[in-house]
Motif scaffolding. Structure first.
Motif, PDB file in Angstrom:
ATOM      1  N   MET A   1      53.267  42.130 -23.932  1.00 45.49           N
ATOM      2  CA  MET A   1      52.354  43.030 -24.666  1.00 45.49           C
ATOM      3  C   MET A   1      52.529  42.875 -26.170  1.00 45.49           C
ATOM      4  N   ASN A   2      53.800  42.871 -26.601  1.00 40.58           N
ATOM      5  CA  ASN A   2      54.077  42.714 -28.033  1.00 40.58           C
ATOM      6  C   ASN A   2      53.594  41.380 -28.550  1.00 40.58           C
ATOM      7  N   ALA A   3      53.735  40.329 -27.710  1.00 38.34           N
ATOM      8  CA  ALA A   3      53.284  38.996 -28.113  1.00 38.34           C
ATOM      9  C   ALA A   3      51.772  38.978 -28.323  1.00 38.34           C
ATOM     10  N   ALA A   4      51.039  39.673 -27.421  1.00 39.22           N
ATOM     11  CA  ALA A   4      49.572  39.726 -27.539  1.00 39.22           C
ATOM     12  C   ALA A   4      49.164  40.486 -28.803  1.00 39.22           C
ATOM     13  N   ILE A   5      49.861  41.580 -29.074  1.00 40.07           N
ATOM     14  CA  ILE A   5      49.554  42.366 -30.275  1.00 40.07           C
ATOM     15  C   ILE A   5      49.830  41.547 -31.533  1.00 40.07           C
ATOM     16  N   ASN A   6      50.959  40.830 -31.526  1.00 39.46           N
ATOM     17  CA  ASN A   6      51.304  39.995 -32.678  1.00 39.46           C
ATOM     18  C   ASN A   6      50.278  38.897 -32.884  1.00 39.46           C
ATOM     19  N   LYS A   7      49.820  38.281 -31.797  1.00 39.50           N
ATOM     20  CA  LYS A   7      48.821  37.213 -31.901  1.00 39.50           C
ATOM     21  C   LYS A   7      47.508  37.768 -32.428  1.00 39.50           C
ATOM     22  N   PHE A   8      47.131  38.948 -31.936  1.00 36.91           N
ATOM     23  CA  PHE A   8      45.903  39.596 -32.401  1.00 36.91           C
ATOM     24  C   PHE A   8      45.986  39.882 -33.896  1.00 36.91           C
ATOM     25  N   SER A   9      47.154  40.329 -34.347  1.00 38.96           N
ATOM     26  CA  SER A   9      47.330  40.622 -35.772  1.00 38.96           C
ATOM     27  C   SER A   9      47.237  39.363 -36.612  1.00 38.96           C
ATOM     28  N   TYR A  11      45.244  36.811 -35.952  1.00 43.07           N
ATOM     29  CA  TYR A  11      43.810  36.545 -36.086  1.00 43.07           C
ATOM     30  C   TYR A  11      43.170  37.486 -37.108  1.00 43.07           C
ATOM     31  N   LEU A  12      43.566  38.748 -37.086  1.00 43.95           N
ATOM     32  CA  LEU A  12      43.045  39.695 -38.070  1.00 43.95           C
ATOM     33  C   LEU A  12      43.436  39.270 -39.483  1.00 43.95           C
ATOM     34  N   SER A  13      44.654  38.750 -39.622  1.00 41.47           N
ATOM     35  CA  SER A  13      45.103  38.266 -40.927  1.00 41.47           C
ATOM     36  C   SER A  13      44.301  37.056 -41.359  1.00 41.47           C
ATOM     37  N   MET A  14      43.994  36.163 -40.422  1.00 40.37           N
ATOM     38  CA  MET A  14      43.233  34.960 -40.750  1.00 40.37           C
ATOM     39  C   MET A  14      41.874  35.293 -41.343  1.00 40.37           C
ATOM     40  N   ILE A  15      41.223  36.310 -40.791  1.00 40.68           N
ATOM     41  CA  ILE A  15      39.875  36.655 -41.260  1.00 40.68           C
ATOM     42  C   ILE A  15      39.892  37.750 -42.323  1.00 40.68           C
ATOM     43  N   LYS A  16      41.113  38.103 -42.800  1.00 39.75           N
ATOM     44  CA  LYS A  16      41.231  39.149 -43.825  1.00 39.75           C
ATOM     45  C   LYS A  16      40.439  40.390 -43.420  1.00 39.75           C
ATOM     46  N   ARG A  55      31.064  38.393 -39.731  1.00 40.00           N
ATOM     47  CA  ARG A  55      32.137  38.215 -40.713  1.00 40.00           C
ATOM     48  C   ARG A  55      33.323  37.475 -40.121  1.00 40.00           C
ATOM     49  N   SER A  56      33.688  37.796 -38.885  1.00 46.22           N
ATOM     50  CA  SER A  56      34.814  37.122 -38.239  1.00 46.22           C
ATOM     51  C   SER A  56      34.517  35.634 -38.067  1.00 46.22           C
ATOM     52  N   GLY A  57      33.306  35.327 -37.624  1.00 46.22           N
ATOM     53  CA  GLY A  57      32.934  33.929 -37.452  1.00 46.22           C
ATOM     54  C   GLY A  57      32.908  33.180 -38.767  1.00 46.22           C
ATOM     55  N   ALA A  58      32.362  33.823 -39.800  1.00 48.05           N
ATOM     56  CA  ALA A  58      32.268  33.173 -41.106  1.00 48.05           C
ATOM     57  C   ALA A  58      33.645  32.908 -41.704  1.00 48.05           C
ATOM     58  N   MET A  59      34.533  33.901 -41.630  1.00 44.41           N
ATOM     59  CA  MET A  59      35.868  33.730 -42.192  1.00 44.41           C
ATOM     60  C   MET A  59      36.667  32.699 -41.401  1.00 44.41           C
ATOM     61  N   GLY A  60      36.564  32.745 -40.075  1.00 43.90           N
ATOM     62  CA  GLY A  60      37.266  31.765 -39.259  1.00 43.90           C
ATOM     63  C   GLY A  60      36.780  30.356 -39.543  1.00 43.90           C
ATOM     64  N   LEU A  61      35.463  30.203 -39.664  1.00 42.62           N
ATOM     65  CA  LEU A  61      34.893  28.888 -39.964  1.00 42.62           C
ATOM     66  C   LEU A  61      35.346  28.399 -41.328  1.00 42.62           C
ATOM     67  N   ASN A  62      35.375  29.296 -42.299  1.00 42.00           N
ATOM     68  CA  ASN A  62      35.829  28.926 -43.634  1.00 42.00           C
ATOM     69  C   ASN A  62      37.269  28.428 -43.612  1.00 42.00           C
ATOM     70  N   ARG A  63      38.111  29.083 -42.820  1.00 41.22           N
ATOM     71  CA  ARG A  63      39.510  28.663 -42.722  1.00 41.22           C
ATOM     72  C   ARG A  63      39.637  27.292 -42.062  1.00 41.22           C
ATOM     73  N   ILE A  64      38.769  27.015 -41.097  1.00 43.43           N
ATOM     74  CA  ILE A  64      38.786  25.711 -40.437  1.00 43.43           C
ATOM     75  C   ILE A  64      38.344  24.608 -41.410  1.00 43.43           C
ATOM     76  N   ILE A  65      37.219  24.830 -42.061  1.00 44.07           N
ATOM     77  CA  ILE A  65      36.657  23.829 -42.962  1.00 44.07           C
ATOM     78  C   ILE A  65      37.567  23.576 -44.154  1.00 44.07           C
ATOM     79  N   ASP A  66      38.231  24.638 -44.629  1.00 42.90           N
ATOM     80  CA  ASP A  66      39.064  24.537 -45.838  1.00 42.90           C
ATOM     81  C   ASP A  66      40.542  24.292 -45.542  1.00 42.90           C
ATOM     82  N   GLU A  80      47.121  31.009 -42.069  1.00 44.78           N
ATOM     83  CA  GLU A  80      47.486  30.866 -40.658  1.00 44.78           C
ATOM     84  C   GLU A  80      47.317  29.447 -40.119  1.00 44.78           C
ATOM     85  N   ILE A  81      46.213  28.769 -40.445  1.00 45.22           N
ATOM     86  CA  ILE A  81      46.022  27.411 -39.926  1.00 45.22           C
ATOM     87  C   ILE A  81      46.955  26.414 -40.602  1.00 45.22           C
TER      88      ILE A  81
END
Length: 286
Positions: A1-9, A11-16, A55-66, A80-81
């Motif tokens: 459970m803690n691992a899932a919460i940490n992973k979710f956090s 992703y939230l950090s990645m998309i600010k 917004r999540s898609g745009a920020m995630g895509l920006n992180r991938i491209i950049d 994160e990446i």
């Protein structure tokens, strides 16, 4: 459970995710004006889901491209990446799910939102490449964020109306102004890496002046929005406070002292969008 919460956090950090406070209040402001009051709860719910997906898609895509640029920039190499906290494949899946969420929310809102959702996605994708070829990239980012008030208007009204354009353009100049300020910290890196921005093109001093002009323009358009929709005294009280927030934001930034840049970027611009929304809401409720 803690691992899932940490992973979710992660992703939230990645998309600010906290930066959602920038655009979401303008979407709600537009929805209030479109409905001449509180919109239907169903509409509000799907607007929120569409905004989160976009917004999540745009920020995630920006992180991938950049990702290569972020790896080379000392300020962003801990993202994160670049540091391996999220793989490119996982980020691509995240972006795909986010954009599917956007399209589904658009479908649930009305046919026009669904038809225009691919246009919104194209604009969001295009922005991530603009700094590679134009110093106008700040305005492309503003254009993508202006989809918040435009999309909310379409969601409630089901039609495009010219009256909402000044609010959308106000958001473009608001975003461009504070994005120029944010870009001040990467001037040297942008020049070295061949990236384009207003600070890279015009220098720090002129960029600060341009950011002030952009924010004056944004404020005037917000005022025009009040006139167009005949908003009342509480809205204008909010405009008075918004003017004060703009002035305070720019008082924090000096040519030879950028230490308070984070406060000007995050705190003040979050306060501005929330202030516009809250006083628009009170204006309709009283």
């Amino acid at each position: 459970m803690n691992a899932a919460i940490n992973k979710f956090s992660v992703y939230l950090s990645m998309i600010k995710f906290p930066h959602s406070i920038f655009a979401l209040p303008f979407a709600f402001t537009s929805a209030l004006i479109a409905a001449s009051g509180i919109p239907d709860l169903r509409q509000i719910g799907w607007i929120v889901i569409a905004m989160v997906g976009a917004r999540s898609g745009a920020m995630g895509l920006n992180r991938i491209i950049d990702r290569e640029i972020d790896s080379a920039n000392p300020r962003t190499k801990g993202r994160e990446i670049p540091r391996g906290a999220i793989s490119v494949f996982a980020a691509v899946l995240f972006v795909g799910v986010s954009f599917i969420l956007l399209v589904f929310a658009a479908y649930m809102l009305n046919p026009l939102c669904l038809k225009l959702s691919p246009v919104a996605i194209v604009v969001l994708i295009l922005y991530s490449y603009t700094k590679r070829f134009t110093w106008m990239s700040h305005f492309f980012l503003g254009l993508s964020i202006s989809a918040a008030p435009l999309g909310a208007w379409l969601a409630v009204k089901g039609s495009f109306d010219v009256e909402i354009v000044p609010l959308a353009i106000a958001v473009i100049f608001w975003l461009a102004g504070f994005d120029v300020l944010y870009a001040l910290q990467d001037v040297d890196f942008d020049k070295k890496y061949g990236l384009h921005s207003i600070p890279e093109r015009f220098g720090i001093s002129k960029s600060i002046h341009l950011a002030r002009i952009f924010h004056i323009t944004s404020f005037l358009l917000l005022a025009a929005n009040g006139v167009i929709f005949q908003l009342g005294g509480l809205y204008w009280t909010g405009m008075f406070l918004t003017a004060g927030l703009f002035l305070y934001e720019h008082s924090l930034i000096k040519i030879d002292d950028l230490r308070k840049l984070d406060i000007a970027f995050f705190n003040m611009n979050g306060y501005i969008s929330v202030t516009v929304f809250i006083f628009t809401l009170m204006d309709y409720m009283v």
